[in-house]
Design a protein around this motif. Structure first.
Motif, PDB file in Angstrom:
ATOM      1  N   ALA A  12       0.832  -1.208   0.000  1.00 14.24           N
ATOM      2  CA  ALA A  12       0.000   0.000   0.000  1.00 14.24           C
ATOM      3  C   ALA A  12       0.862   1.250   0.000  1.00 14.24           C
ATOM      4  N   PRO A  13       0.810   2.084  -1.040  1.00 12.43           N
ATOM      5  CA  PRO A  13       1.627   3.289  -1.138  1.00 12.43           C
ATOM      6  C   PRO A  13       0.957   4.473  -0.450  1.00 12.43           C
ATOM      7  N   CYS A  14       0.878   4.459   0.881  1.00  7.43           N
ATOM      8  CA  CYS A  14       0.203   5.554   1.580  1.00  7.43           C
ATOM      9  C   CYS A  14       0.892   5.776   2.915  1.00  7.43           C
ATOM     10  N   VAL A  15       0.204   6.481   3.817  1.00  5.88           N
ATOM     11  CA  VAL A  15       0.795   6.807   5.101  1.00  5.88           C
ATOM     12  C   VAL A  15       1.260   5.538   5.804  1.00  5.88           C
ATOM     13  N   ARG A  16       2.449   5.593   6.343  1.00  5.22           N
ATOM     14  CA  ARG A  16       3.023   4.398   6.966  1.00  5.22           C
ATOM     15  C   ARG A  16       2.315   4.068   8.272  1.00  5.22           C
ATOM     16  N   VAL A  17       1.957   2.808   8.427  1.00  9.35           N
ATOM     17  CA  VAL A  17       1.356   2.331   9.671  1.00  9.35           C
ATOM     18  C   VAL A  17       2.132   1.111  10.144  1.00  9.35           C
ATOM     19  N   LEU A  18       1.982   0.799  11.407  1.00  6.28           N
ATOM     20  CA  LEU A  18       2.665  -0.368  11.949  1.00  6.28           C
ATOM     21  C   LEU A  18       2.008  -1.649  11.454  1.00  6.28           C
ATOM     22  N   SER A  19       2.819  -2.633  11.161  1.00  4.80           N
ATOM     23  CA  SER A  19       2.289  -3.927  10.735  1.00  4.80           C
ATOM     24  C   SER A  19       1.850  -4.728  11.968  1.00  4.80           C
ATOM     25  N   LEU A  20       1.097  -5.802  11.747  1.00  4.12           N
ATOM     26  CA  LEU A  20       0.693  -6.664  12.849  1.00  4.12           C
ATOM     27  C   LEU A  20       1.916  -7.250  13.551  1.00  4.12           C
ATOM     28  N   ALA A  21       2.941  -7.610  12.756  1.00  6.10           N
ATOM     29  CA  ALA A  21       4.151  -8.178  13.340  1.00  6.10           C
ATOM     30  C   ALA A  21       4.857  -7.169  14.242  1.00  6.10           C
ATOM     31  N   LYS A  22       4.905  -5.913  13.793  1.00  2.86           N
ATOM     32  CA  LYS A  22       5.561  -4.874  14.590  1.00  2.86           C
ATOM     33  C   LYS A  22       4.783  -4.599  15.873  1.00  2.86           C
ATOM     34  N   MET A  23       3.466  -4.584  15.781  1.00  2.70           N
ATOM     35  CA  MET A  23       2.652  -4.375  16.983  1.00  2.70           C
ATOM     36  C   MET A  23       2.867  -5.508  17.983  1.00  2.70           C
ATOM     37  N   ALA A  24       2.943  -6.728  17.475  1.00  2.00           N
ATOM     38  CA  ALA A  24       3.186  -7.874  18.346  1.00  2.00           C
ATOM     39  C   ALA A  24       4.554  -7.758  19.025  1.00  2.00           C
ATOM     40  N   GLU A  25       5.530  -7.268  18.258  1.00  2.00           N
ATOM     41  CA  GLU A  25       6.874  -7.084  18.817  1.00  2.00           C
ATOM     42  C   GLU A  25       6.857  -6.040  19.919  1.00  2.00           C
ATOM     43  N   TRP A  26       6.144  -4.941  19.689  1.00  2.00           N
ATOM     44  CA  TRP A  26       6.052  -3.878  20.692  1.00  2.00           C
ATOM     45  C   TRP A  26       5.349  -4.373  21.957  1.00  2.00           C
ATOM     46  N   LEU A  27       4.344  -5.222  21.781  1.00  2.00           N
ATOM     47  CA  LEU A  27       3.656  -5.778  22.948  1.00  2.00           C
ATOM     48  C   LEU A  27       4.602  -6.652  23.767  1.00  2.00           C
ATOM     49  N   ARG A  28       5.380  -7.480  23.077  1.00  2.00           N
ATOM     50  CA  ARG A  28       6.322  -8.347  23.785  1.00  2.00           C
ATOM     51  C   ARG A  28       7.369  -7.532  24.533  1.00  2.00           C
ATOM     52  N   GLU A  29       7.753  -6.400  23.970  1.00  2.00           N
ATOM     53  CA  GLU A  29       8.781  -5.559  24.578  1.00  2.00           C
ATOM     54  C   GLU A  29       8.198  -4.545  25.566  1.00  2.00           C
ATOM     55  N   ALA A  30       6.874  -4.620  25.806  1.00  2.00           N
ATOM     56  CA  ALA A  30       6.184  -3.702  26.730  1.00  2.00           C
ATOM     57  C   ALA A  30       6.368  -2.241  26.333  1.00  2.00           C
ATOM     58  N   ARG A  31       6.364  -1.973  25.033  1.00  2.00           N
ATOM     59  CA  ARG A  31       6.523  -0.599  24.561  1.00  2.00           C
ATOM     60  C   ARG A  31       5.188   0.147  24.506  1.00  2.00           C
ATOM     61  N   TYR A  32       4.093  -0.613  24.521  1.00  2.00           N
ATOM     62  CA  TYR A  32       2.788   0.043  24.583  1.00  2.00           C
ATOM     63  C   TYR A  32       2.443   0.289  26.049  1.00  2.00           C
ATOM     64  N   LEU A  33       2.348   1.561  26.427  1.00  2.00           N
ATOM     65  CA  LEU A  33       2.013   1.917  27.797  1.00  2.00           C
ATOM     66  C   LEU A  33       0.534   2.229  27.958  1.00  2.00           C
ATOM     67  N   ARG A  34      -0.161   2.390  26.836  1.00  2.00           N
ATOM     68  CA  ARG A  34      -1.580   2.753  26.893  1.00  2.00           C
ATOM     69  C   ARG A  34      -2.370   1.912  25.899  1.00  2.00           C
ATOM     70  N   LEU A  35      -3.504   1.414  26.357  1.00  2.00           N
ATOM     71  CA  LEU A  35      -4.351   0.593  25.512  1.00  2.00           C
ATOM     72  C   LEU A  35      -4.891   1.383  24.330  1.00  2.00           C
ATOM     73  N   ASP A  36      -5.216   2.657  24.527  1.00  2.00           N
ATOM     74  CA  ASP A  36      -5.765   3.433  23.421  1.00  2.00           C
ATOM     75  C   ASP A  36      -4.730   3.662  22.322  1.00  2.00           C
ATOM     76  N   HIS A  37      -3.432   3.670  22.668  1.00  2.00           N
ATOM     77  CA  HIS A  37      -2.393   3.797  21.641  1.00  2.00           C
ATOM     78  C   HIS A  37      -2.309   2.518  20.796  1.00  2.00           C
ATOM     79  N   LEU A  38      -2.362   1.376  21.468  1.00  2.00           N
ATOM     80  CA  LEU A  38      -2.379   0.106  20.742  1.00  2.00           C
ATOM     81  C   LEU A  38      -3.607   0.032  19.834  1.00  2.00           C
ATOM     82  N   GLN A  39      -4.748   0.405  20.359  1.00  2.00           N
ATOM     83  CA  GLN A  39      -5.982   0.356  19.574  1.00  2.00           C
ATOM     84  C   GLN A  39      -5.913   1.292  18.371  1.00  2.00           C
ATOM     85  N   LYS A  40      -5.344   2.470  18.560  1.00  2.00           N
ATOM     86  CA  LYS A  40      -5.225   3.430  17.461  1.00  2.00           C
ATOM     87  C   LYS A  40      -4.365   2.864  16.330  1.00  2.00           C
ATOM     88  N   ASP A  41      -3.234   2.248  16.685  1.00  2.00           N
ATOM     89  CA  ASP A  41      -2.358   1.661  15.663  1.00  2.00           C
ATOM     90  C   ASP A  41      -3.050   0.507  14.939  1.00  2.00           C
TER      91      ASP A  41
END
Length: 316
Positions: A12-41
């Motif tokens: 998709a040639p548009c605004v960059r968003v996080l992939s499912l794999a990247k979100m999963a990685e961030w969850l494992r690394e505890a980089r998401y401090l807020r549920l609404d940020h995870l939901q937004k991504d």
């Protein structure tokens, strides 16, 4: 479900968003401090995939993934009882249902009937937990099985969702409905793992916090008795007839929306309280680390509340 989504987001040639794999990685690394940020991504990824793809399967998968996300979110947060976040109000099952209705060609594939029936069941459950006010007959005590419960008793109430431990609740009202069923209204006392807090915070063993969250439950869902003592009383007395693991100490109130702790100045509980016996010796009050202390090495300054404040925030 995510296979077609994976392929779409990579081309998709548009605004960059996080992939499912990247979100999963961030969850494992505890980089998401807020549920609404995870939901937004997560929703941004699905929205971009849906808007840029011509493949009907992608649209179907996006709606199905949104519904699955809401189901898991409800289980993990216990629908706001265990964990509250603005995310719970900003995106709901009704939003998905509206999207499904707006895409008639997708309705059968996304199981609109299942969505509707699930929502109807959810609403029916809500109505089931709220008896008609005009039919309530308030009483000071009621029995279930061989147990007699009174206003002011501390009890364990069966928990819903993924939470395994029962709720610790103070019975504030008991009443019978029009059909004869007995209900209780109670104030919940949260365990440390049910609160937002700094990973560096320590707690007394068996400590709980008087919350501002109340429940309505059938008396049949009571699964045992508990006792909660104010810190001052806990150091001087033991309640008669309770095992040590059913006796809790309380020093703070906890606001589940503000996610803040506040010392209790006046301990005043309604109704019948257990008989207290003076201790021979004061107990040793050990403080134990938060269950989150070993899951992250972030500094205290990096943790913040869902509301943006940096005091007593969640370590999740």
């Amino acid at each position: 479900l995510s296979h077609s989504l994976f392929n779409t987001t990579h081309r998709a040639p548009c605004v960059r968003v996080l992939s499912l794999a990247k979100m999963a990685e961030w969850l494992r690394e505890a980089r998401y401090l807020r549920l609404d940020h995870l939901q937004k991504d997560f929703l941004s990824l699905l929205r971009q995939a849906s808007e840029t793809s011509q493949d009907p399967q992608v649209h179907k998968d996006c709606l199905a993934l949104q519904w699955q996300y809401l189901e898991v979110r409800g289980q993990v947060t216990n629908n706001g009882e265990r964990l509250w976040s603005p995310a719970l109000e900003s995106f709901t099952h009704r939003d998905v249902q509206k999207k499904v209705k707006g895409h008639e060609s997708l309705s059968s594939s996304v199981s609109l009937d299942t969505v509707q029936s699930s929502e109807v069941a959810e609403e029916a459950e809500m109505e089931d937990v709220l008896p008609d006010e005009s039919s309530k007959e308030y009483v000071q005590e009621a029995s279930y099985g061989s147990e007699l419960y009174r206003v002011g008793n501390m009890v364990y109430v069966k928990a819903r969702g993924l939470q395994q431990k029962p709720h610790v609740a103070l019975i504030e009202n008991i009443y019978k409905d029009g059909s004869g069923d007995v209900w209780l209204e109670g104030c919940l006392f949260y365990r440390p793992e049910e609160t937002f807090h700094l990973a560096s915070r320590k707690f007394y063993e068996n400590e709980v916090f008087k919350s501002d969250f109340h429940i309505i439950s059938r008396l049949a869902e009571v699964v045992g008795r508990a006792c909660v003592l104010f810190l001052r009383d806990y150091t001087k007395f033991v309640p008669e007839g309770f095992s040590d693991h059913d006796v809790y100490v309380c020093e703070f109130r906890y606001g589940h929306k503000s996610k803040s702790f506040k010392k209790i100045k006046i301990w005043n509980l309604p109704g019948t309280q257990p008989r207290l016996i003076a201790r021979d010796f004061p107990p040793v009050l050990n403080r134990v680390p938060s269950m989150f202390s070993t899951k992250t090495n972030k500094s205290e300054g990096e943790w913040e509340l869902e509301t943006g404040s940096k005091t007593d925030s969640s370590a999740r």
